[in-house]
Design an enzyme around this catalytic site. Sequence first.
Site, PDB file in Angstrom:
ATOM      1  N   ASP A 141      -6.692  -6.639   4.219  1.00  0.00           N
ATOM      2  CA  ASP A 141      -6.080  -5.308   4.292  1.00  0.00           C
ATOM      3  C   ASP A 141      -6.136  -4.799   5.721  1.00  0.00           C
ATOM      4  OD1 ASP A 141      -5.190  -2.735   3.833  1.00  0.00           O
ATOM      5  OD2 ASP A 141      -6.798  -2.198   2.435  1.00  0.00           O
ATOM      6  N   GLY A 142      -4.940  -4.572   6.285  1.00  0.00           N
ATOM      7  CA  GLY A 142      -4.868  -3.968   7.617  1.00  0.00           C
ATOM      8  C   GLY A 142      -4.099  -4.823   8.599  1.00  0.00           C
ATOM      9  N   GLY A 143      -2.947  -4.296   9.019  1.00  0.00           N
ATOM     10  CA  GLY A 143      -2.173  -4.988  10.051  1.00  0.00           C
ATOM     11  C   GLY A 143      -1.492  -6.256   9.573  1.00  0.00           C
ATOM     12  N   GLY A 195       1.179  -2.137   4.072  1.00  0.00           N
ATOM     13  CA  GLY A 195       1.712  -0.783   3.971  1.00  0.00           C
ATOM     14  C   GLY A 195       2.953  -0.656   4.812  1.00  0.00           C
ATOM     15  N   HIS A 208      -8.375   1.027  -3.980  1.00  0.00           N
ATOM     16  CA  HIS A 208      -9.307   0.801  -2.869  1.00  0.00           C
ATOM     17  C   HIS A 208      -9.983   2.125  -2.531  1.00  0.00           C
ATOM     18  CE1 HIS A 208      -9.530  -0.435   1.700  1.00  0.00           C
ATOM     19  NE2 HIS A 208     -10.728  -0.305   1.152  1.00  0.00           N
ATOM     20  N   GLY A 260      -8.735   3.945   7.274  1.00  0.00           N
ATOM     21  CA  GLY A 260      -8.429   5.356   7.497  1.00  0.00           C
ATOM     22  C   GLY A 260      -6.943   5.614   7.657  1.00  0.00           C
ATOM     23  N   PHE A 261      -6.249   4.652   8.251  1.00  0.00           N
ATOM     24  CA  PHE A 261      -4.831   4.884   8.548  1.00  0.00           C
ATOM     25  C   PHE A 261      -4.024   3.602   8.388  1.00  0.00           C
ATOM     26  CE2 PHE A 261      -7.501   7.722  10.968  1.00  0.00           C
ATOM     27  CZ  PHE A 261      -6.990   8.968  10.597  1.00  0.00           C
ATOM     28  N   GLY A 262      -2.762   3.769   8.014  1.00  0.00           N
ATOM     29  CA  GLY A 262      -1.846   2.642   8.013  1.00  0.00           C
ATOM     30  C   GLY A 262      -1.319   2.415   9.420  1.00  0.00           C
ATOM     31  N   GLY A 263      -0.632   1.308   9.602  1.00  0.00           N
ATOM     32  CA  GLY A 263       0.075   1.059  10.863  1.00  0.00           C
ATOM     33  C   GLY A 263      -0.792   0.659  12.044  1.00  0.00           C
ATOM     34  N   MET A 287     -12.091   4.328  -0.467  1.00  0.00           N
ATOM     35  CA  MET A 287     -12.724   4.545   0.841  1.00  0.00           C
ATOM     36  C   MET A 287     -13.354   5.927   0.802  1.00  0.00           C
ATOM     37  SD  MET A 287      -9.627   2.889   3.027  1.00  0.00           S
ATOM     38  CE  MET A 287      -8.515   3.069   1.636  1.00  0.00           C
ATOM     39  N   MET A 299     -11.522  -6.010   5.270  1.00  0.00           N
ATOM     40  CA  MET A 299     -10.745  -5.091   6.111  1.00  0.00           C
ATOM     41  C   MET A 299     -10.490  -5.732   7.469  1.00  0.00           C
ATOM     42  SD  MET A 299     -10.052  -2.528   4.266  1.00  0.00           S
ATOM     43  CE  MET A 299      -9.134  -1.672   5.570  1.00  0.00           C
ATOM     44  N   MET A 350      -8.858   8.003   0.016  1.00  0.00           N
ATOM     45  CA  MET A 350      -9.665   8.405   1.177  1.00  0.00           C
ATOM     46  C   MET A 350     -10.159   9.833   0.985  1.00  0.00           C
ATOM     47  SD  MET A 350      -7.266   6.917   4.198  1.00  0.00           S
ATOM     48  CE  MET A 350      -6.617   5.245   4.143  1.00  0.00           C
ATOM     49  N   HIS A 385      -1.178  -1.374  -4.375  1.00  0.00           N
ATOM     50  CA  HIS A 385      -2.431  -1.035  -3.692  1.00  0.00           C
ATOM     51  C   HIS A 385      -2.479   0.474  -3.441  1.00  0.00           C
ATOM     52  CE1 HIS A 385      -5.911  -2.138  -1.166  1.00  0.00           C
ATOM     53  NE2 HIS A 385      -5.500  -1.196  -0.335  1.00  0.00           N
ATOM     54  N   ASP A 408      -4.653   3.483  -1.800  1.00  0.00           N
ATOM     55  CA  ASP A 408      -5.710   3.792  -0.839  1.00  0.00           C
ATOM     56  C   ASP A 408      -6.251   5.189  -1.066  1.00  0.00           C
ATOM     57  OD1 ASP A 408      -5.967   1.448   0.822  1.00  0.00           O
ATOM     58  OD2 ASP A 408      -3.939   1.856   1.502  1.00  0.00           O
ATOM     59  N   SER A 467       0.851  -1.188   0.000  1.00  0.00           N
ATOM     60  CA  SER A 467       0.000   0.000   0.000  1.00  0.00           C
ATOM     61  C   SER A 467       0.882   1.232   0.000  1.00  0.00           C
ATOM     62  CB  SER A 467      -0.888   0.024   1.249  1.00  0.00           C
ATOM     63  OG  SER A 467      -1.384   1.339   1.411  1.00  0.00           O
TER      64      SER A 467
HETATM   65  C1  DX5 Z   1      -6.300   1.268   5.724  1.00  0.00           C
HETATM   66  C2  DX5 Z   1      -5.831   1.033   4.306  1.00  0.00           C
HETATM   67  C3  DX5 Z   1      -4.728   0.042   4.242  1.00  0.00           C
HETATM   68  C4  DX5 Z   1      -3.484   0.461   4.975  1.00  0.00           C
HETATM   69  C5  DX5 Z   1      -2.716  -0.755   5.371  1.00  0.00           C
HETATM   70  O1  DX5 Z   1      -7.316   2.173   5.731  1.00  0.00           O
HETATM   71  O2  DX5 Z   1      -6.878   0.552   3.495  1.00  0.00           O
HETATM   72  O3  DX5 Z   1      -4.450  -0.361   2.913  1.00  0.00           O
HETATM   73  O4  DX5 Z   1      -2.666   1.298   4.230  1.00  0.00           O
HETATM   74  O5  DX5 Z   1      -1.646  -0.347   6.163  1.00  0.00           O
HETATM   75  P1  DX5 Z   1      -0.888  -1.336   7.143  1.00  0.00           P
HETATM   76  O6  DX5 Z   1      -0.381  -2.487   6.296  1.00  0.00           O
HETATM   77  O7  DX5 Z   1       0.192  -0.489   7.700  1.00  0.00           O
HETATM   78  O8  DX5 Z   1      -1.886  -1.818   8.155  1.00  0.00           O
HETATM   79 ZN    ZN Z   2      -6.425  -0.415   1.434  1.00  0.00          ZN
END
Ligand code: DX5
Ligand code: ZN
Length: 217
Positions: A174-176, A196, A65, A141-144, A67, A136, A36, A32, A34, A7
């Site tokens: 997607d996520g974590g 990401g 993706h 909304g956020f990475g990490g 959002m 999901m 938003m 990927h 994202d 991502s």
């Molecule tokens: C979250 C995004 C993800 C995000 C994943 O809203 O859709 O794609 O960037 O980030 P990580 O891999 O850091 O959880």
């Molecule tokens: Zn995503």
Amino acid sequence: MRMIAPSILSADFSRLGEEVRAVDKAGADLIHVDVMDGHFVPNLTIGPAVVKALRPHSKLLFDVHLMISEPESYIDDFAEAGADILTVHQESGVHLHRLIQMIKSHNIKAGVSINPATPALMLEDIISEVDLVLVMTVNPGFGGQAMIPAALNKIARIREFAGEREKPLLIEVDGGIKAETIAAAEAAGADIFVAGSAVFRSNDYEANIQALKKAGA
Ligand code: DX5
Ligand code: ZN
């Protein structure tokens, strides 16, 4: 074979083209993106102009993706900008079937995504229309963020709804996703793994992608 979709949300935004080329060279399977809107999710990222500008930097599939609220207003723009897969949220629109047809009218793959609190059941009557389901495993909304492992339980249910089909349904998580969590996501039945922070956390993208491909495998 695990497919890894870095991502670019976690990339260096001041040199995105270079970052896309770097993860392509490092063994990414898809890119990927994202998107938003500060409305459907509490963050703002990138629009179709950025996708268009990045398009010449890689031949990998652009996995976009969305959002965003009212995705119907932007599907044509993202398709024309070069998205290969366009995924909308089940929660983002009233006429999901129409949205999916709109995506498919561009001859690209159509995906549907569900948030952690949305049951798999919500996909039962649309699944035959889509190429991909994006599950999901964090609130978008956020990475990490840390994975919500219970969200993985939906995958088996989604496969059941998909049943026998000519083209197999792709399931993406997607996520974590990181070395410690990817094997569980794979065991749950996912094919594509968005990552990401786990890819961009240090400069050696190849080692980071390889670590994801090999972890617990
Ligand atoms: C979250 C995004 C993800 C995000 C994943 O809203 O859709 O794609 O960037 O980030 P990580 O891999 O850091 O959880
Ligand atoms: Zn995503």
